[in-house]
Design a protein around this motif. Structure first.
Motif, mmCIF file in Angstrom:
data_model
loop_
_atom_site.group_PDB
_atom_site.id
_atom_site.type_symbol
_atom_site.label_atom_id
_atom_site.label_comp_id
_atom_site.label_asym_id
_atom_site.label_seq_id
_atom_site.Cartn_x
_atom_site.Cartn_y
_atom_site.Cartn_z
ATOM 1 N N SER A 94 -7.804 -0.399 -1.350
ATOM 2 C CA SER A 94 -6.694 -0.449 -2.301
ATOM 3 C C SER A 94 -6.578 -1.860 -2.888
ATOM 4 O O SER A 94 -7.261 -2.788 -2.460
ATOM 5 C CB SER A 94 -5.388 -0.075 -1.600
ATOM 6 O OG SER A 94 -4.934 -1.147 -0.782
ATOM 7 N N ARG A 154 -8.586 2.414 3.878
ATOM 8 C CA ARG A 154 -7.761 2.633 2.691
ATOM 9 C C ARG A 154 -7.081 1.331 2.253
ATOM 10 O O ARG A 154 -6.988 1.051 1.052
ATOM 11 C CB ARG A 154 -6.695 3.698 2.971
ATOM 12 C CG ARG A 154 -7.218 5.111 3.191
ATOM 13 C CD ARG A 154 -8.134 5.556 2.057
ATOM 14 N NE ARG A 154 -7.494 5.444 0.762
ATOM 15 C CZ ARG A 154 -8.083 4.986 -0.345
ATOM 16 N NH1 ARG A 154 -9.348 4.574 -0.306
ATOM 17 N NH2 ARG A 154 -7.420 4.928 -1.486
ATOM 18 N N GLU A 200 -1.455 10.541 0.896
ATOM 19 C CA GLU A 200 -1.939 9.410 1.683
ATOM 20 C C GLU A 200 -0.781 8.724 2.404
ATOM 21 O O GLU A 200 -0.890 8.348 3.568
ATOM 22 C CB GLU A 200 -2.661 8.386 0.795
ATOM 23 C CG GLU A 200 -4.111 8.717 0.535
ATOM 24 C CD GLU A 200 -4.866 7.542 -0.059
ATOM 25 O OE1 GLU A 200 -4.449 6.378 0.137
ATOM 26 O OE2 GLU A 200 -5.887 7.787 -0.723
ATOM 27 N N GLU A 237 2.353 2.086 -3.318
ATOM 28 C CA GLU A 237 1.419 2.485 -4.368
ATOM 29 C C GLU A 237 0.592 3.727 -4.024
ATOM 30 O O GLU A 237 -0.043 4.319 -4.903
ATOM 31 C CB GLU A 237 0.458 1.317 -4.661
ATOM 32 C CG GLU A 237 1.136 0.031 -5.108
ATOM 33 C CD GLU A 237 1.722 0.138 -6.499
ATOM 34 O OE1 GLU A 237 1.100 0.818 -7.340
ATOM 35 O OE2 GLU A 237 2.797 -0.433 -6.746
ATOM 36 N N ALA A 238 0.562 4.123 -2.746
ATOM 37 C CA ALA A 238 -0.331 5.204 -2.307
ATOM 38 C C ALA A 238 0.102 6.562 -2.856
ATOM 39 O O ALA A 238 1.299 6.819 -3.040
ATOM 40 C CB ALA A 238 -0.362 5.265 -0.783
ATOM 41 N N TYR A 242 0.832 -1.203 0.000
ATOM 42 C CA TYR A 242 0.000 0.000 0.000
ATOM 43 C C TYR A 242 0.869 1.257 0.000
ATOM 44 O O TYR A 242 0.615 2.193 -0.777
ATOM 45 C CB TYR A 242 -0.928 0.006 1.208
ATOM 46 C CG TYR A 242 -1.583 1.338 1.458
ATOM 47 C CD1 TYR A 242 -2.631 1.785 0.660
ATOM 48 C CD2 TYR A 242 -1.122 2.170 2.476
ATOM 49 C CE1 TYR A 242 -3.212 3.023 0.868
ATOM 50 C CE2 TYR A 242 -1.706 3.405 2.696
ATOM 51 C CZ TYR A 242 -2.742 3.829 1.885
ATOM 52 O OH TYR A 242 -3.301 5.071 2.099
#
Length: 330
Positions: free
Chosen positions: A281, A277, A251, A246-247, A243
């Protein structure tokens, strides 16, 4: 005749609680608290069926299986204290029921009882000497994996890759969950474990831990641990690592600020935001696919070997348990 999984669980439970009986009722209650909560007895089951599949006696297999269950229980006590966990097997963690020093001491006591059980088995001629060395490997590798896990959290490190996670889990959870039971099965029968057991077992054990991380986010009442507890504890799971990679920048900054806070300082609303989140995701789905990939690769290598073992009925149970590691049916 090979005993059923329920019969093996019952036998393991009886041995565990019997070995932890004590003249002081209060002390006995502490030692028996986690074992008496039951659980899946997964590692004990794996040892018993691996031993029987390789041709070891039921007595030796149960003895080693009970010892690995003792290992699991004292490690969980220590792990819950180190992580500040709230729940274990659907009830408050031991250090939430008793003062932390008493819980810590109970973990130490179970650690000692594990070695005591093994020594008794050796002296009685039930367990072969190499079993003791395998348990040493279990303890030392798990301790190193726990060191990495704790170090990353305590130091606030967030620049981790999936490779870092795989290395940590290979030591912390994968070895004692899948590798050691397979190796113990061969050792109990007086055989040298093939290298396949470590190579495939690590893949299976890592897949098991990935799915445990998934369940911490998606679990239900049967999960038995605090839902989203990994976020409160700041665990660097494969899902979280993916996460963060890739966020969007804003974020990631918000998530990292939350993760660097100690458990007691994490606002519930912010934890819920991060939880939502992660679920929204693609990180969870990606992690599940990684677990399936590792498990399929491991089972493709293991199953032909298991099918050639002398205890065919036990090997069938063993194969089913190993398959269920990732499906989480065991």
């Amino acid at each position: 005749m090979v005993p059923s999984p329920q019969e093996v669980k019952d036998a393991l439970q009886e041995r565990l609680l019997g070995h932890l009986a004590h003249s002081d009722p209060g002390y006995q209650a502490l030692l028996q608290e986690y074992p008496s909560r039951g659980g899946k007895r997964l590692r004990g089951l794996l040892v018993v069926y691996a031993g029987l599949a390789h041709g070891a006696s039921l007595e030796a297999s149960l003895w080693a299986g009970a010892a690995l269950e003792l290992f699991q229980n004292w490690v969980l006590i220590h792990d819950d204290i180190e992580d500040g966990s709230e729940e274990r097997r659907g009830r408050p963690a031991l250090h939430r029921l008793y003062p932390m020093p008493l819980a810590l001491n109970a973990g130490d006591a179970l650690h000692g009882e594990m070695w005591g059980l093994l020594v008794q088995g050796l002296e009685a001629g039930i367990l072969p000497p190499p079993v003791l060395a395998e348990f040493h490997q279990v303890v030392r590798r798990t301790a190193y994996g726990q060191h990495l896990d704790l170090l990353w959290t305590l130091s606030g490190r967030l620049d981790l890759s999936p490779g870092d996670y795989f290395r940590m889990v290979a030591h912390k959870a994968a070895y004692y969950t899948a590798v050691a039971p397979l190796r113990l099965g061969a050792l109990l029968a007086g055989q040298t474990p093939p290298s396949l057991y470590e190579e495939a077992g690590l893949k299976l054990g890592i897949a098991f831990q990935i799915m445990d991380d998934v369940l911490n986010l998606e679990g239900d009442e049967a999960y038995g641990k605090e839902l989203a507890g990994d976020l409160y504890e700041g665990k660097r799971t494969l899902i979280l690592i993916r996460y963060l990679q890739e966020a969007p920048p804003e974020e990631r900054t918000r998530a990292e600020a939350l993760l660097r806070l100690p458990r007691e300082a994490k606002p519930e609303a912010e934890v819920r935001w991060l939880w939502e989140r992660l679920l929204a995701s693609g990180a969870v789905a990606w992690a599940k696919e990684e677990a399936k990939r590792l498990a399929h690769k491991a089972l493709d290598a293991l199953i032909p070997h298991l099918e050639q073992l002398p205890g065919r009925d036990a090997a069938s149970h063993l194969q089913a348990l190993l398959t269920a590691l990732v499906e989480r049916r065991a």
